[in-house]
Design an enzyme around this catalytic site. Structure first.
Site, short mmCIF file in Angstrom:
data_model
loop_
_atom_site.label_atom_id
_atom_site.label_comp_id
_atom_site.label_asym_id
_atom_site.label_seq_id
_atom_site.Cartn_x
_atom_site.Cartn_y
_atom_site.Cartn_z
NE ARG A 86 36.96 91.74 41.56
CZ ARG A 86 38.14 91.39 40.96
NH1 ARG A 86 38.81 92.31 40.44
NH2 ARG A 86 38.74 90.17 41.41
CE LYS A 137 37.48 87.24 38.47
NZ LYS A 137 37.90 87.64 37.29
#
Length: 345
Positions: free
Chosen positions: A86, A188
């Site tokens: 991620r 993120k």
């Protein structure tokens, strides 16, 4: 807190979610097209140039993960390879050089191993929170990606998210947007969290746990609950969670989707969750690293509070899912293949 605080002086049962300066952090520098070897450091500060892109153009991504002490005293990580993947995706979205995924996992293990004394004991319910991050640095002024970067990891012990046990909270649907359509919502990225500060504070001032964000294009569909993903349990026991390019892909969500389907024989659905169709759900919650599951008692929308299972008690399916995942993370339940990696002493 300073490094004068030592593990042997901590009351593990009274930990909150506050910064604590532990023994070691990890730093690696990117320059001239390559990452250096990286190393542990006792410093808890970094020095950056005033022209760093992190200060001016928001080149900054991060991860959140935990290390868990098992009943036998071992230390384990929960799906760290997914955090590595991620973070790579977040870096690519912000035009930053990804830190190699295998090195990411090894660096996490190295810094956890070096701070092993700070991992809370099993019986406390606490964990060692792990914060990998990357920032653009160096002398820059134009609006363009930096030529230099710092990848770092720091850790700190944190307590159980819930004081007094797992309890529902009420949330307020906000008119603010967390991220734009086709924007950075799935990364993120620090800017997404900066955008959430004002609506989050406003929700808390109004007596709610946090803000709930609708889809930024139509404002008709639930997307996120604070900094976490939403789920609902339908009256025929389907596990439903929103799907959108603006939502951060939660590792907790992916894990709960798997457990709901493969351990509890539930039908799982990722799709639209319309704010005017809340009656389809008998239970609801928010999913993320910090809380695992935060049960949603009710959602307030346009002045009306919609209550799911209860404002006081956790729904039975929500509790079952929570216990299963936490049991895996702390080593009390068998984990699916590849989910757990141990940190050798």
């Amino acid at each position: 807190m300073s490094k004068q605080l030592r593990p042997e002086t901590i009351d593990w049962n009274s930990l909150g979610f506050d910064y604590i300066d532990t023994d070691y952090s990890y730093l690696s520098h990117y320059k001239d097209g390559a990452w250096d070897d990286g190393q542990l450091t006792e410093k808890s500060t970094i020095e950056i140039h005033e022209g760093s892109t992190v200060l001016h153009y928001g080149q900054h991504v991060f991860e959140g993960m935990k290390a868990y002490r098992t009943k036998e005293g071992n230390i384990q990580l929960f799906r760290p390879d997914m955090n590595a993947a991620r973070m790579k995706e977040s870096c690519e979205r912000i035009l930053m050089p990804a830190f190699p995924e295998e090195r990411f996992v090894e660096a996490v293990k190295e810094v956890v191993r070096a701070n092993a004394d700070w991992v809370p004991p099993y019986e406390s319910g606490g964990t060692l929170y792990i914060r990998p991050y990357m920032v653009g640095v160096g002398p820059n002024i134009g609006v363009k990606p930096a030529d230099e970067y710092i990848f770092g990891i720091f850790v700190l012990p944190v307590g159980s998210y819930f004081e007094g046990g797992l309890k529902p909270s009420n949330f307020l649907v906000t008119e603010y947007d967390r991220a734009a359509p086709n924007g950075t919502g799935a990364a993120k990225f620090g800017g997404n969290y900066g955008a959430s500060l004002q609506p989050g504070v406003a929700a808390k001032k109004a007596g709610f746990a946090d803000a709930v964000y609708l889809d930024p294009k139509t404002h008709t569909k639930i997307e996120e609950v604070g900094a976490a993903n939403f789920f609902g349990i339908t009256h025929d026991d389907q596990f439903v969670t929103p799907k959108s390019p603006s939502i951060l892909p939660s590792i907790t969500k992916k894990s709960l989707l798997y457990l709901a389907e493969h351990r509890f024989d539930m039908e799982v659905i990722e799709g639209d969750v319309y704010i005017d169709e809340l009656d389809r759900f008998k239970e609801a919650g928010a999913m993320g690293t910090a809380a695992v599951i935060a049960p949603v008692g009710g959602l307030q929308y346009k002045g009306e509070l919609h209550v799911f299972y209860s404002e006081e008690e956790v729904g039975p399916i929500t509790k079952k899912l929570y216990d299963e995942l936490v049991g895996i993370q702390f080593g009390d339940k068998e984990a699916p293949a590849g989910w757990i990696q141990t940190v050798d002493a």
